[in-house]
Write an enzyme that holds these catalytic residues in place. Structure first.
Site, PDB file in Angstrom:
ATOM      1  N   HIS A 137       0.141  -0.176  -4.971  1.00 52.83           N
ATOM      2  CA  HIS A 137       0.040  -0.335  -3.511  1.00 52.83           C
ATOM      3  C   HIS A 137       1.152   0.548  -2.967  1.00 52.83           C
ATOM      4  O   HIS A 137       2.332   0.326  -3.290  1.00 52.83           O
ATOM      5  CB  HIS A 137       0.231  -1.813  -3.135  1.00 52.83           C
ATOM      6  CG  HIS A 137       0.100  -2.118  -1.668  1.00 52.83           C
ATOM      7  ND1 HIS A 137      -0.688  -3.154  -1.178  1.00 52.83           N
ATOM      8  CD2 HIS A 137       0.686  -1.551  -0.585  1.00 52.83           C
ATOM      9  CE1 HIS A 137      -0.585  -3.193   0.137  1.00 52.83           C
ATOM     10  NE2 HIS A 137       0.252  -2.228   0.528  1.00 52.83           N
ATOM     11  N   HIS A 145       4.157   2.309  -1.655  1.00 48.61           N
ATOM     12  CA  HIS A 145       5.428   1.730  -1.198  1.00 48.61           C
ATOM     13  C   HIS A 145       6.518   2.775  -1.264  1.00 48.61           C
ATOM     14  O   HIS A 145       6.482   3.692  -2.086  1.00 48.61           O
ATOM     15  CB  HIS A 145       5.804   0.496  -2.025  1.00 48.61           C
ATOM     16  CG  HIS A 145       5.832   0.719  -3.506  1.00 48.61           C
ATOM     17  ND1 HIS A 145       4.687   0.760  -4.265  1.00 48.61           N
ATOM     18  CD2 HIS A 145       6.859   0.914  -4.364  1.00 48.61           C
ATOM     19  CE1 HIS A 145       5.012   0.965  -5.529  1.00 48.61           C
ATOM     20  NE2 HIS A 145       6.325   1.074  -5.625  1.00 48.61           N
TER      21      HIS A 145
END
Ligand code: 5GP
Ligand code: ZN
Length: 118
Positions: A102, A104
């Site tokens: 994800h 980041h």
């Protein structure tokens, strides 16, 4: 980009089902302290939507990523490292050691960080 991924720990932080030490909520973004900090200051900034990494970014997400980077500077200031300096890093894929799929951005500081590679 998908709204959420059931198998993703950062999506579960966004959903509130996994606790996190949130330092800033930007509405469509979230910054929280890294659970395994690599320096005295280590926050992670994410888009709330599930984007796997920079590698799959689309033009629709340019503004979102620019916003996260701007917010990373604000978070660094709030966490007291803007004067001393800090590093913003995003890992993409296997060779970079990306663990969480994800997107980041690490915000790391609070001590001399050394060269990017030693
Ligand atoms: P990556 O290696 O994918 O660039 O970084 C993932 C980061 O997420 C690591 O620094 C790791 O310590 C952090 N992390 C993994 N799981 C959790 C979690 O459940 N909560 C928080 N706050 N950080 C996490
Ligand atoms: Zn996710």
């Amino acid at each position: 980009m998908t709204e959420s991924n059931n198998d993703c720990i950062f999506c579960s932080i966004v959903a509130g089902t996994t606790p996190a030490d949130v330092v800033f909520d930007g509405g469509d973004t979230l910054f929280f302290r890294d659970i395994n900090p690599k320096a005295p200051v280590h926050a992670v900034g994410i888009p709330k939507v599930h984007i796997t990494s920079l590698d799959v970014l689309t033009g629709d997400e340019h503004a979102l990523v620019g916003k996260i980077l701007h917010e990373a500077a604000d978070v660094a200031r709030d966490l007291g490292v803007s004067e001393s300096g800090y590093r913003v890093i995003t890992n993409v894929g296997k060779d970079a050691g990306q663990e969480i799929e994800h997107l980041h951005f690490h915000v790391i500081g609070g001590e001399p960080l050394g060269p990017l590679r030693s």
